[in-house]
Design a protein around this motif. Sequence first.
Motif, PDB file in Angstrom:
ATOM      1  N   LEU A   3      -4.574   0.831  -4.647  1.00  0.00           N
ATOM      2  CA  LEU A   3      -5.307   0.796  -3.382  1.00  0.00           C
ATOM      3  C   LEU A   3      -5.465  -0.663  -2.949  1.00  0.00           C
ATOM      4  N   LEU A   4      -4.831  -0.994  -1.850  1.00  0.00           N
ATOM      5  CA  LEU A   4      -4.841  -2.373  -1.381  1.00  0.00           C
ATOM      6  C   LEU A   4      -5.767  -2.500  -0.175  1.00  0.00           C
ATOM      7  N   PRO A   5      -6.812  -3.352  -0.262  1.00  0.00           N
ATOM      8  CA  PRO A   5      -7.695  -3.531   0.890  1.00  0.00           C
ATOM      9  C   PRO A   5      -6.908  -4.031   2.101  1.00  0.00           C
ATOM     10  N   ALA A   6      -7.407  -3.739   3.302  1.00  0.00           N
ATOM     11  CA  ALA A   6      -6.685  -4.084   4.539  1.00  0.00           C
ATOM     12  C   ALA A   6      -6.515  -5.591   4.734  1.00  0.00           C
ATOM     13  N   GLU A   7      -7.053  -6.383   3.814  1.00  0.00           N
ATOM     14  CA  GLU A   7      -6.856  -7.840   3.916  1.00  0.00           C
ATOM     15  C   GLU A   7      -5.518  -8.260   3.322  1.00  0.00           C
ATOM     16  N   PHE A   8      -4.915  -7.356   2.536  1.00  0.00           N
ATOM     17  CA  PHE A   8      -3.712  -7.748   1.801  1.00  0.00           C
ATOM     18  C   PHE A   8      -2.491  -6.940   2.218  1.00  0.00           C
ATOM     19  N   ALA A   9      -1.344  -7.628   2.191  1.00  0.00           N
ATOM     20  CA  ALA A   9      -0.087  -6.971   2.510  1.00  0.00           C
ATOM     21  C   ALA A   9       0.757  -6.911   1.242  1.00  0.00           C
ATOM     22  N   CYS A  10       1.428  -5.793   1.070  1.00  0.00           N
ATOM     23  CA  CYS A  10       2.261  -5.574  -0.102  1.00  0.00           C
ATOM     24  C   CYS A  10       3.355  -6.640  -0.222  1.00  0.00           C
ATOM     25  N   ARG A  11       3.587  -7.128  -1.427  1.00  0.00           N
ATOM     26  CA  ARG A  11       4.617  -8.126  -1.735  1.00  0.00           C
ATOM     27  C   ARG A  11       4.436  -9.453  -0.993  1.00  0.00           C
ATOM     28  N   ARG A  12       3.235  -9.726  -0.533  1.00  0.00           N
ATOM     29  CA  ARG A  12       2.955 -11.013   0.082  1.00  0.00           C
ATOM     30  C   ARG A  12       1.821 -11.659  -0.696  1.00  0.00           C
TER      31      ARG A  12
END
Length: 214
Positions: free
Chosen positions: A67-76
């Motif tokens: 679960l990734l908070p909306a502050e973070f982008a996958c593979r970035r």
Amino acid sequence: MLTVSHDPAAVESQLLGRELPCPRCEGRLRPWGFGTARVIRCGTPVESRWFTPRRARCRGCEATHILLPAEFACRRADHADVIAQAVELGAAQGLRHRKIAAILKRPESTVRDWIRTFKTNAPAITEAFTARVHRATAEALEFWPAPAKTAVANAWGMLMAHARVLSQLHGTAAGTVVTMTWHQAALFAHGPWFFSPAGWPDSVQHQPALPRQR
Ligand SMILES: [Zn+2]
């Protein structure tokens, strides 16, 4: 992987209330430990922050998801605010990646990659988010952006419209006003792959995992 609220308490309550949808099936997610800790580069000048994502497991297909908070982008490795700022400076102000890299104090190659990826995805972004704005509201005309000169600016304009629509829809339900940035709204709607080449043209997250307003 699923984009969720930036508020860990809201996410816990969603997990316990079986409110979080599985990105793969119709099932709901339950708590399932934590993912690997990672460093995120935030702000300008750069400030590194450790972050450990929550993990969840689907009651239906039994797959586990980060679960990734909306502050973070996958593979970035950078905070989504910084990536979004780079895209904005490029799309709205027409700045080149070298100038943007200097402003944001990030390597030129990193910024060039963000801008290139967004440019490549721009037509698909415009198409997907035009459909979302249409679907979301009967009064879509009110939010419609004026046509811009470039594909990138058009995509960005549509993302701004989408954020306004989502803020309004989400706010009205609880009688409160919610302001959502275009990139938060985009990550919620499309999933953590929004800023990555892998996330397009197909949408990954089939429904936004927005927490209920209290
Ligand atoms: Zn599932």
